[in-house]
Design a protein around this motif. Structure first.
Motif, PDB file in Angstrom:
ATOM      1  N   VAL A  81       0.866  -1.288  -0.086  1.00 55.20           N
ATOM      2  CA  VAL A  81       0.010   0.026  -0.185  1.00 55.20           C
ATOM      3  C   VAL A  81       0.814   1.335   0.191  1.00 55.20           C
ATOM      4  O   VAL A  81       1.729   1.466   0.918  1.00 55.20           O
ATOM      5  N   LYS A  82       0.526   2.150  -0.839  1.00 55.87           N
ATOM      6  CA  LYS A  82       1.374   3.428  -0.959  1.00 55.87           C
ATOM      7  C   LYS A  82       0.597   4.489  -0.487  1.00 55.87           C
ATOM      8  O   LYS A  82       1.147   5.707  -0.295  1.00 55.87           O
ATOM      9  N   ASP A  83      -0.460   4.570  -0.137  1.00 54.99           N
ATOM     10  CA  ASP A  83      -1.229   5.710   0.476  1.00 54.99           C
ATOM     11  C   ASP A  83      -0.778   5.926   2.014  1.00 54.99           C
ATOM     12  O   ASP A  83      -1.424   6.994   2.491  1.00 54.99           O
ATOM     13  N   PHE A  84      -0.443   5.028   2.738  1.00 52.08           N
ATOM     14  CA  PHE A  84      -0.082   5.331   3.989  1.00 52.08           C
ATOM     15  C   PHE A  84       1.473   4.854   4.444  1.00 52.08           C
ATOM     16  O   PHE A  84       1.903   4.155   3.711  1.00 52.08           O
ATOM     17  N   CYS A  85       1.926   5.515   5.439  1.00 52.24           N
ATOM     18  CA  CYS A  85       3.339   5.386   5.584  1.00 52.24           C
ATOM     19  C   CYS A  85       3.526   5.361   7.202  1.00 52.24           C
ATOM     20  O   CYS A  85       2.820   5.622   7.781  1.00 52.24           O
ATOM     21  N   GLY A  86       4.990   4.674   7.285  1.00 55.89           N
ATOM     22  CA  GLY A  86       5.297   5.053   8.790  1.00 55.89           C
ATOM     23  C   GLY A  86       5.611   6.377   9.065  1.00 55.89           C
ATOM     24  O   GLY A  86       5.650   7.471   8.010  1.00 55.89           O
ATOM     25  N   HIS A  87       6.509   6.696  10.290  1.00 55.87           N
ATOM     26  CA  HIS A  87       6.708   7.942  10.726  1.00 55.87           C
ATOM     27  C   HIS A  87       7.584   7.974  11.679  1.00 55.87           C
ATOM     28  O   HIS A  87       7.445   7.185  12.644  1.00 55.87           O
ATOM     29  N   GLY A  88       8.141   9.162  12.110  1.00 54.57           N
ATOM     30  CA  GLY A  88       8.771   9.478  13.454  1.00 54.57           C
ATOM     31  C   GLY A  88       7.642   9.592  14.383  1.00 54.57           C
ATOM     32  O   GLY A  88       6.632   9.963  14.172  1.00 54.57           O
ATOM     33  N   ILE A  89       8.190   9.235  15.779  1.00 55.93           N
ATOM     34  CA  ILE A  89       7.258   9.276  16.967  1.00 55.93           C
ATOM     35  C   ILE A  89       7.971   9.699  18.036  1.00 55.93           C
ATOM     36  O   ILE A  89       9.433   9.445  18.030  1.00 55.93           O
ATOM     37  N   GLY A  90       7.268  10.278  18.976  1.00 52.32           N
ATOM     38  CA  GLY A  90       8.145  10.744  20.426  1.00 52.32           C
ATOM     39  C   GLY A  90       7.012  10.918  21.277  1.00 52.32           C
ATOM     40  O   GLY A  90       6.398  10.173  21.802  1.00 52.32           O
ATOM     41  N   GLN A  91       7.018  12.503  21.470  1.00 54.35           N
ATOM     42  CA  GLN A  91       6.031  12.877  22.384  1.00 54.35           C
ATOM     43  C   GLN A  91       4.681  13.180  21.402  1.00 54.35           C
ATOM     44  O   GLN A  91       3.603  13.643  22.025  1.00 54.35           O
ATOM     45  N   GLU A  92       5.016  13.254  20.223  1.00 53.98           N
ATOM     46  CA  GLU A  92       3.967  13.252  19.157  1.00 53.98           C
ATOM     47  C   GLU A  92       3.567  12.043  18.592  1.00 53.98           C
ATOM     48  O   GLU A  92       4.617  11.384  18.228  1.00 53.98           O
ATOM     49  N   MET A  93       2.166  11.733  17.958  1.00 56.08           N
ATOM     50  CA  MET A  93       2.035  10.690  17.251  1.00 56.08           C
ATOM     51  C   MET A  93       3.116  10.768  15.909  1.00 56.08           C
ATOM     52  O   MET A  93       3.398   9.562  15.442  1.00 56.08           O
ATOM     53  N   HIS A  94       2.971  11.668  15.461  1.00 54.87           N
ATOM     54  CA  HIS A  94       3.375  11.667  14.080  1.00 54.87           C
ATOM     55  C   HIS A  94       4.585  12.999  14.080  1.00 54.87           C
ATOM     56  O   HIS A  94       4.392  13.943  14.127  1.00 54.87           O
ATOM     57  N   GLU A  95       5.743  12.474  13.809  1.00 56.88           N
ATOM     58  CA  GLU A  95       6.667  13.558  13.623  1.00 56.88           C
ATOM     59  C   GLU A  95       7.528  13.150  12.512  1.00 56.88           C
ATOM     60  O   GLU A  95       7.327  12.035  11.630  1.00 56.88           O
ATOM     61  N   ASP A  96       8.464  14.051  11.878  1.00 58.86           N
ATOM     62  CA  ASP A  96       9.289  13.668  10.761  1.00 58.86           C
ATOM     63  C   ASP A  96      10.371  12.653  11.080  1.00 58.86           C
ATOM     64  O   ASP A  96      10.683  12.565  12.413  1.00 58.86           O
ATOM     65  N   PRO A  97      10.816  11.769  10.332  1.00 59.19           N
ATOM     66  CA  PRO A  97      10.585  11.785   8.940  1.00 59.19           C
ATOM     67  C   PRO A  97       9.329  10.629   8.538  1.00 59.19           C
ATOM     68  O   PRO A  97       8.802   9.858   9.126  1.00 59.19           O
ATOM     69  N   GLU A  98       8.655  10.997   7.366  1.00 57.00           N
ATOM     70  CA  GLU A  98       7.841   9.919   6.990  1.00 57.00           C
ATOM     71  C   GLU A  98       8.616   8.795   6.272  1.00 57.00           C
ATOM     72  O   GLU A  98       9.624   8.974   5.959  1.00 57.00           O
ATOM     73  N   VAL A  99       7.971   7.542   6.671  1.00 55.06           N
ATOM     74  CA  VAL A  99       8.744   6.209   6.088  1.00 55.06           C
ATOM     75  C   VAL A  99       7.853   5.624   5.292  1.00 55.06           C
ATOM     76  O   VAL A  99       7.202   4.678   5.683  1.00 55.06           O
ATOM     77  N   PRO A 100       7.858   5.781   3.956  1.00 56.48           N
ATOM     78  CA  PRO A 100       6.877   4.790   2.948  1.00 56.48           C
ATOM     79  C   PRO A 100       7.664   3.696   2.988  1.00 56.48           C
ATOM     80  O   PRO A 100       8.670   3.232   3.216  1.00 56.48           O
ATOM     81  N   HIS A 101       6.680   2.666   2.276  1.00 53.56           N
ATOM     82  CA  HIS A 101       7.072   1.294   2.114  1.00 53.56           C
ATOM     83  C   HIS A 101       7.450   0.888   0.552  1.00 53.56           C
ATOM     84  O   HIS A 101       7.132  -0.308   0.393  1.00 53.56           O
ATOM     85  N   PHE A 102       7.538   2.113  -0.078  1.00 50.11           N
ATOM     86  CA  PHE A 102       8.091   1.706  -1.372  1.00 50.11           C
ATOM     87  C   PHE A 102       9.074   2.986  -1.954  1.00 50.11           C
ATOM     88  O   PHE A 102       9.087   4.093  -1.263  1.00 50.11           O
ATOM     89  N   GLY A 103       9.774   2.819  -2.914  1.00 51.34           N
ATOM     90  CA  GLY A 103      10.834   3.681  -3.369  1.00 51.34           C
ATOM     91  C   GLY A 103      12.106   3.058  -3.813  1.00 51.34           C
ATOM     92  O   GLY A 103      12.297   2.018  -3.979  1.00 51.34           O
ATOM     93  N   GLU A 104      12.921   4.215  -3.763  1.00 48.07           N
ATOM     94  CA  GLU A 104      14.357   3.804  -4.413  1.00 48.07           C
ATOM     95  C   GLU A 104      15.431   3.987  -3.418  1.00 48.07           C
ATOM     96  O   GLU A 104      15.250   4.676  -2.467  1.00 48.07           O
ATOM     97  N   PRO A 105      16.268   2.861  -3.540  1.00 50.05           N
ATOM     98  CA  PRO A 105      17.215   2.973  -2.450  1.00 50.05           C
ATOM     99  C   PRO A 105      18.178   4.233  -2.553  1.00 50.05           C
ATOM    100  O   PRO A 105      18.267   4.734  -3.480  1.00 50.05           O
ATOM    101  N   HIS A 106      18.976   4.353  -1.232  1.00 50.01           N
ATOM    102  CA  HIS A 106      19.990   5.581  -1.252  1.00 50.01           C
ATOM    103  C   HIS A 106      19.165   6.892  -1.513  1.00 50.01           C
ATOM    104  O   HIS A 106      19.606   8.049  -1.625  1.00 50.01           O
ATOM    105  N   GLN A 107      17.899   7.103  -1.323  1.00 53.46           N
ATOM    106  CA  GLN A 107      17.035   8.379  -1.075  1.00 53.46           C
ATOM    107  C   GLN A 107      16.587   8.676   0.059  1.00 53.46           C
ATOM    108  O   GLN A 107      16.361   7.767   0.854  1.00 53.46           O
TER     109      GLN A 107
END
Length: 251
Positions: free
Chosen positions: A162-188
Motif C-alpha cells: 500500500v502506497k497511500d499510508f506510511c510509517g513516521h517518526g514518533i516521540g511525544q507526538e504521534m506523527h513526527e518527521d520523517p515519513e517512512v514510505p514502504h516503496f521507493g528507491e534505495p539511497h534516497q
C-alpha cells in the motif's frame, strides 16, 4: 523537523513499548470467533488504564476509540464494532500507547480461528516485509533503503504494498518527521541518525494496492475487496543497530 531522542528519552519510549507489547500478548489469547472488535477495544483501554497509560489515538482528530481494528479487506483505521469475528477472518489491531507523555505505536495482524492458506501466507509475507525493513534501519542508511527493501520483497512474493499510508517518526507526538514510505528507491530520502525513533508499518494486499475510504472518513478498504494485513513496530536507531521498542518477545 526531525527530533532526535536521548538515551533516557528512548528508555521512556521503551517502557511505553513494553506495555504495548504486553497488551498485544494478552490480545492473542482473546482474539477468537465470537468476540467483537469492540470488546477487544474495551479490553485494550482497560488494560492501559490499569497500568497508568492512555490510548493516544482516542480523540486524535476526532477518532473515538482506543484502537483501530481492521478486519479482512480493511487496510487500516478500521473502527471497532459490535460485530462478531468469525472463523477464518484476519484482524489487525493497531494502538498507540502514551505512558508518562512518551509514545509507542504497534499494529499486529491476527488469525481468527482457522484461516485458509492464502490468508496465512499473506500474514507471513507481511511480517517478513516488516523484518526486511527493520534490517536496514541502521545509522548511515536512508529511508529509501528501508522502503525499497520492503517493496522489492512484497512484490517479489506476488503481493501489493500500500502506497497511500506510511510509517513516521514518533516521540511525544504521534506523527513526527520523517515519513517512512514502504516503496521507493534505495539511497534516497533522509539519512538515518542515532537518536531517531520511527515506525515501520507495511500494509500488504493480496490484490490491487488501490483503496477507498468508507463514509466514516477513517476506514480504508482494498478496492477489490481482497485481504490486507499490517505489521508495525516502533524502533530506535542506534550505532549498535535498530532497537525494537515494541518487541513482543518477553524481555
Amino acid at each position: 523537523m526531525m527530533k532526535l531522542k536521548s538515551a533516557s528519552e528512548i528508555d521512556k519510549m521503551h517502557q511505553a513499548g513494553k506495555l504495548l507489547a504486553a497488551c498485544h500478548r494478552e490480545l492473542r489469547q482473546r482474539i477468537k470467533p465470537g468476540v467483537s472488535t469492540m470488546e477487544l477495544n474495551d479490553f485494550v483501554e482497560q488494560f492501559l488504564n490499569k497500568y497508568g497509560a492512555t490510548p493516544e489515538q482516542k480523540g486524535y482528530m476526532g477518532y473515538p476509540y482506543a484502537t483501530c481494528a481492521s478486519v479482512n479487506d480493511v487496510i487500516c483505521h478500521g473502527m471497532p464494532t459490535p460485530n462478531k469475528l468469525t472463523d477464518g477472518d484476519i484482524v489487525t489491531i493497531d494502538m498507540v500507547v502514551n505512558l508518562d507523555g512518551w509514545l509507542a505505536d504497534s499494529a499486529w495482524s491476527y488469525p481468527v480461528g482457522q484461516i485458509n492458506p492464502e490468508a496465512q501466507q499473506l500474514l507471513q509475507v507481511t511480517q517478513e516485509a516488516l523484518n526486511q525493513g527493520i534490517g536496514l534501519a541502521k545509522v548511515g542508511n536512508r529511508i529509501g533503503d528501508i522502503a525499497h527493501a520492503i517493496q522489492t520483497f512484497v512484490e517479489g512474493q506476488g503481493y501489493a504494498v500500500v502506497k497511500d499510508f506510511c510509517g513516521h517518526g514518533i516521540g511525544q507526538e504521534m506523527h513526527e518527521d520523517p515519513e517512512v514510505p514502504h516503496f521507493g528507491e534505495p539511497h534516497q530520502g533522509p539519512e538515518l541518525e542515532e537518536g531517531m525513533v520511527l515506525t515501520i508499518e507495511p500494509m500488504v494486499n493480496v490484490g490491487t494496492d488501490q483503496l477507498y475510504i468508507d463514509d466514516d472518513g477513517w476506514t480504508a478498504r482494498t478496492l477489490d475487496g481482497q485481504l490486507s494485513a499490517q505489521y508495525e513496530h516502533t524502533l530506535a536507531i542506534t550505532h549498535e543497530g535498530p532497537v525494537i521498542l515494541t518487541s513482543q518477545d518477553i524481555e
